[in-house]
Scaffold this active site. Sequence first.
Site, PDB file in Angstrom:
ATOM      1  N   GLU A  38       2.360   4.420  -4.474  1.00 28.74           N
ATOM      2  CA  GLU A  38       2.987   5.303  -3.618  1.00 28.74           C
ATOM      3  C   GLU A  38       4.411   4.810  -3.732  1.00 28.74           C
ATOM      4  O   GLU A  38       4.661   3.845  -4.291  1.00 28.74           O
ATOM      5  CB  GLU A  38       2.448   5.008  -2.199  1.00 28.74           C
ATOM      6  CG  GLU A  38       1.278   5.493  -1.658  1.00 28.74           C
ATOM      7  CD  GLU A  38       1.164   5.395  -0.401  1.00 28.74           C
ATOM      8  OE1 GLU A  38       1.897   5.351   0.629  1.00 28.74           O
ATOM      9  OE2 GLU A  38      -0.258   5.859   0.161  1.00 28.74           O
ATOM     10  N   HIS A 100       7.642   9.295   1.899  1.00 34.33           N
ATOM     11  CA  HIS A 100       6.722   8.456   0.864  1.00 34.33           C
ATOM     12  C   HIS A 100       5.649   9.456   0.373  1.00 34.33           C
ATOM     13  O   HIS A 100       5.549  10.577   0.803  1.00 34.33           O
ATOM     14  CB  HIS A 100       6.107   7.345   1.544  1.00 34.33           C
ATOM     15  CG  HIS A 100       5.212   7.370   2.706  1.00 34.33           C
ATOM     16  ND1 HIS A 100       5.422   7.973   3.956  1.00 34.33           N
ATOM     17  CD2 HIS A 100       3.883   7.373   2.604  1.00 34.33           C
ATOM     18  CE1 HIS A 100       4.257   8.091   4.767  1.00 34.33           C
ATOM     19  NE2 HIS A 100       3.534   7.661   3.999  1.00 34.33           N
ATOM     20  N   HIS A 102       1.650  10.268  -0.898  1.00 30.60           N
ATOM     21  CA  HIS A 102       0.218   9.918  -0.790  1.00 30.60           C
ATOM     22  C   HIS A 102      -0.503  10.436  -1.782  1.00 30.60           C
ATOM     23  O   HIS A 102      -0.162  11.611  -2.443  1.00 30.60           O
ATOM     24  CB  HIS A 102      -0.289  10.943   0.567  1.00 30.60           C
ATOM     25  CG  HIS A 102      -0.205  10.184   1.722  1.00 30.60           C
ATOM     26  ND1 HIS A 102      -0.818  10.555   2.899  1.00 30.60           N
ATOM     27  CD2 HIS A 102       0.288   8.957   2.126  1.00 30.60           C
ATOM     28  CE1 HIS A 102      -0.600   9.517   4.207  1.00 30.60           C
ATOM     29  NE2 HIS A 102       0.460   8.669   3.547  1.00 30.60           N
ATOM     30  N   ASP A 113       1.107   5.374   9.308  1.00 27.53           N
ATOM     31  CA  ASP A 113       2.190   6.275   9.282  1.00 27.53           C
ATOM     32  C   ASP A 113       2.949   6.670  10.565  1.00 27.53           C
ATOM     33  O   ASP A 113       4.069   6.306  10.947  1.00 27.53           O
ATOM     34  CB  ASP A 113       1.884   7.655   8.627  1.00 27.53           C
ATOM     35  CG  ASP A 113       1.711   7.427   6.969  1.00 27.53           C
ATOM     36  OD1 ASP A 113       2.104   6.330   6.574  1.00 27.53           O
ATOM     37  OD2 ASP A 113       0.989   8.169   6.486  1.00 27.53           O
TER      38      ASP A 113
END
Length: 158
Positions: A38, A100, A102, A113
């Site tokens: 990630e 970010h 996934h 999150d």
Amino acid sequence: MQLMSSWAADDKRTLLNFSKSTLETFCQHVQASDFDCEAGGLLLGSVHGTHMLIEQATVPTAWDKRFRYLFERMPFGHETIALSRWMASQGAVRYLGEWHTHPEDYPHPSGLDRSEWNRLSAKRRDKRSMLAVIVGRKALYVELVPSSGRGLVLTPVE
């Protein structure tokens, strides 16, 4: 992956536009292979009433913790960029949120999150909702997160 630059809430009263360079940063960090970790960073831009222009997404630094299913942004690097952009623009370009990746085609926020977004939103001095973006392999998840509860999910606009 074809990413749309314009996004809106259902009522069309909240509009968001990602710059070309922001979308390029997202594309460069998509977890395309089974081994990609990630990635993430800050979203910097300007506010125009209820509308936002996302001008820059910071990229992962050497200090960030990157794993297959976890990204933890460390303050070093990201905050220096945010502060310098804020000062150079005399406060026009500021921190608007976080992004970010996934490792899924159509990403959805995890419980971690959500709790992190609520925590970050509550810390904002301007009391605005925080922009949260998850970059999946085929799509983005975009939400304006208030300091408590779920926020306003935005969808792409043609």
